[in-house]
Design a protein around this motif. Structure first.
Motif, PDB file in Angstrom:
ATOM      1  N   THR A 331       0.280  -1.237  -0.026  1.00  0.00           N
ATOM      2  CA  THR A 331       0.316  -0.301  -0.032  1.00  0.00           C
ATOM      3  C   THR A 331       0.791   1.109  -0.331  1.00  0.00           C
ATOM      4  O   THR A 331       2.050   1.357   0.925  1.00  0.00           O
ATOM      5  N   ASP A 333      -0.933   4.077   0.172  1.00  0.00           N
ATOM      6  CA  ASP A 333      -1.780   5.647   0.902  1.00  0.00           C
ATOM      7  C   ASP A 333      -1.115   6.839   1.909  1.00  0.00           C
ATOM      8  O   ASP A 333      -0.093   5.991   2.385  1.00  0.00           O
ATOM      9  N   GLY A 334      -1.198   8.038   1.566  1.00  0.00           N
ATOM     10  CA  GLY A 334      -0.476   8.428   2.253  1.00  0.00           C
ATOM     11  C   GLY A 334      -1.124   8.653   3.355  1.00  0.00           C
ATOM     12  O   GLY A 334      -0.389   8.999   4.698  1.00  0.00           O
ATOM     13  N   ASP A 335      -2.258   8.296   3.667  1.00  0.00           N
ATOM     14  CA  ASP A 335      -2.305   8.224   5.383  1.00  0.00           C
ATOM     15  C   ASP A 335      -1.956   7.471   5.875  1.00  0.00           C
ATOM     16  O   ASP A 335      -1.374   7.337   6.839  1.00  0.00           O
ATOM     17  N   LEU A 336      -2.016   5.737   4.974  1.00  0.00           N
ATOM     18  CA  LEU A 336      -1.284   4.596   6.216  1.00  0.00           C
ATOM     19  C   LEU A 336       0.457   5.511   5.724  1.00  0.00           C
ATOM     20  O   LEU A 336       1.313   4.966   7.543  1.00  0.00           O
ATOM     21  N   GLY A 338       1.742   8.053   6.200  1.00  0.00           N
ATOM     22  CA  GLY A 338       1.874   9.017   7.658  1.00  0.00           C
ATOM     23  C   GLY A 338       2.057   8.555   8.929  1.00  0.00           C
ATOM     24  O   GLY A 338       2.974   8.762   9.533  1.00  0.00           O
ATOM     25  N   THR A 339       0.942   7.933   8.904  1.00  0.00           N
ATOM     26  CA  THR A 339       0.925   6.683  10.210  1.00  0.00           C
ATOM     27  C   THR A 339       1.613   6.147  10.364  1.00  0.00           C
ATOM     28  O   THR A 339       2.851   5.867  12.035  1.00  0.00           O
ATOM     29  N   SER A 342       5.127   8.647  11.783  1.00  0.00           N
ATOM     30  CA  SER A 342       4.120   8.931  12.804  1.00  0.00           C
ATOM     31  C   SER A 342       4.910   7.896  14.718  1.00  0.00           C
ATOM     32  O   SER A 342       5.374   7.655  15.178  1.00  0.00           O
ATOM     33  N   GLU A 504      -2.303  -3.791  11.109  1.00  0.00           N
ATOM     34  CA  GLU A 504      -2.941  -4.429  10.365  1.00  0.00           C
ATOM     35  C   GLU A 504      -3.315  -6.121  10.029  1.00  0.00           C
ATOM     36  O   GLU A 504      -3.250  -6.821   9.310  1.00  0.00           O
TER      37      GLU A 504
END
Length: 539
Positions: A331, A333-336, A338-339, A342, A504
């Protein structure tokens, strides 16, 4: 003028070394300050007063462990399962390491540096993932099969062993190796007959060290369902049966103590063989130790009922194909992402604080953990024994269990995970730093004592400078290991990237799992690189 300039040139390399040392030292302090800021220690409450009662009951149960005959029988059976996983995993990892070392050693590649770098890079994936992560992945391929526990230890340990074995081969004198190459022998033959005999002692010593580590890894795998003492510990902990928890902890400590004592005896025999000129291969103690481990491995395979057919069954092939195809492509995906970023930063902060805590504790206890070179009084001997036993208990309990205990008195966040890593690593570093102090050159300290200095002053100005370098090197090495342990702590909910991996994996989102695993490998590689450069600069 020329002569003057020639004499003035040599200080420049030393000046550059000093600048590098100062630079790395300041960077390290900045990293610690950043980690402290991220822990929440100075930005809000971190203590949970409501859990102090349960924490007190946990500590009080240490004096009254469960001694019921039925439970002791369960613990004894769990001990055998843990020992079986450890022996088989360590044996297989040594075999894999021995097969892979000639491929990874620089001597086997000659001037072909690209090939050597490629083989080294290939070890990054198996080395970068913790045994518990391998256990979770193998569980999805093999199901509830005892091979899961064995391979979860053997795969990462095999990669680590191959790297260490290769380094040992590269460090021995190469006269015989070069002579065989000049006589027309192949590179593999030259390594086998020209380097292996000279490195045999170090290889055997490290093999028994891997067995010690495999015992602790087998316990960790039990926490994720592989059985053994770790599984029993998790069951007792989840039901808050503290007396049973301490009985299991004492069984863990006894097993770790037996492995430590056996490994120490073998390593001492390798480094200081008996007088009389007996060859290494004729040493009865070493030969008996190897034969005993091989016999234990055969018995463990029978006890666990391992079947090679399970590795090559149609179901295993189908599951492996499904997992690999489902995980590709990872994946993006930008949200993943970013998570992932962090949580990776949180993982670094936890590992840094854990190592700082462990190093400070190890240095403070080093004088007691080290065995005195001269006869000491009964009080000093008793204090030393108690210190070493305390350190053994700290490293016998896996980091996730320490994290769960600390969550009674600390609010969730970076701090409980960092302290859990620190407490466990203190048990390991305390022992290693004690050995460094035992082997250090104490002539400066003794001279200061003879001139009237106090014991504290002779230690601070005489012995401490001699052990500072090795202690820093050990702390940086353990930082590499702490990153993997931090992922493990996160798997059981204490924070960091391990929490994301657990989520996940539980949802069977294999593309996301592949992304998180890639991030973990890269993070481990970066920490390894930074640690290696820091050790070189501070050397």
């Amino acid at each position: 003028m020329t002569a003057v300039l020639t004499r003035a040139a040599p200080p420049e390399p030393q000046l550059r070394r000093n600048r590098r040392r100062w630079g790395w030292s300041l960077a390290g302090l900045a990293l610690v300050a950043w980690s402290l800021a991220g822990s929440g220690l100075f930005s809000g409450p971190v203590v949970n007063p409501a859990g102090s009662g349960e924490f007190g009951r946990f500590l009080a149960a240490a004096l009254r462990p469960e001694l019921d005959a039925g439970f002791l029988a369960v613990v004894a059976e769990a001990t055998l399962v843990t020992l079986a996983y450890a022996v088989l995993g360590a044996t297989l990892s040594v075999l894999l390491g021995a097969l892979g070392a000639p491929l990874v050693a620089r001597a086997g590649w000659g001037r072909r540096r690209a090939g050597w770098l490629a083989t080294r890079a290939a070890l990054a994936l198996p080395r970068g993932l913790h045994e518990a992560v391998w256990g979770l992945l193998l569980l999805n391929v093999l199901g509830l099969d005892p091979w899961v526990g064995v391979l979860a230890i053997a795969v990462p340990y095999g990669a680590i062993t191959a790297k260490v074995f290769a380094d040992l081969l590269d460090e021995v004198p190469r006269g015989g190796h070069d002579a065989l190459l000049a006589a027309g022998a192949g590179r593999g033959t030259a390594v086998l007959y020209g380097l292996l005999p000279a490195a045999a002692g170090g290889l055997l010593s490290y093999s028994f060290y891997r067995l010690e580590c495999a015992v602790r890894s087998a316990v960790v795998l039990g926490l994720i369902g592989a059985g053994g003492l770790g599984y029993q510990l998790a069951l007792s902990f989840s039901s808050l049966r503290w007396a049973q928890v301490w009985t299991t902890v004492y069984a863990l400590a006894a097993l770790c103590l037996a492995a430590d004592v056996a490994g120490r005896a073998v390593r001492r025999r390798v480094t200081a063989p008996p007088p009389g000129g007996a060859a290494f291969r004729r040493d009865r103690l070493l030969t008996g130790a190897v034969v005993a481990v091989l016999a234990l491995a055969v018995g463990a395979a029978w006890y666990l009922a391992l079947s090679p057919a399970a590795l090559f069954s149609a179901r295993t092939a189908q599951q492996l194909e499904y997992v690999v195809s489902a995980a590709w492509p990872p994946t993006t995906d930008g949200d993943l992402l970013g998570t992932v970023g962090s949580t990776a930063l949180v993982t670094v902060q936890m590992s840094v604080l854990g190592i700082v805590f462990a190093t400070a504790g190890a240095v403070a206890l080093a004088g007691f953990a080290a065995r005195p070179r001269v006869p000491a009084g009964p009080a000093r001997r008793a204090l030393g024994v108690l210190t070493r036993l305390g350190l053994l208990l700290l490293r016998a309990v896996p980091p996730p269990v320490w994290a769960l205990v600390l969550l009674f008195v600390l609010l969730p966040g970076v701090l409980p995970g960092a302290l859990a890593i620190g407490v466990y690593t203190l048990g390991v570093l305390g022992r290693l730093v004690g050995e460094v102090v035992e082997e250090a050159d104490r002539r400066s300290g003794e001279a200061l004592r003879a001139s009237g200095a106090s014991p504290a002053g002779s230690w601070l100005y005489g012995t401490a400078p001699a052990v500072a370098g090795p202690v820093l090197a050990l702390a940086l090495y353990r930082w590499e290991v702490a990153i993997r342990d931090t992922v493990l702590v996160g798997l059981l909910g204490a924070g960091g990237i391990g929490v994301l991996l657990s989520a996940e994996t539980s949802s069977f989102d294999w593309p996301a799992v592949a992304t998180v695993l890639t991030a973990i490998v890269l993070l481990t590689f970066l920490v390894d690189l930074v640690s290696d450069r820091a050790r070189a600069a501070l050397r």
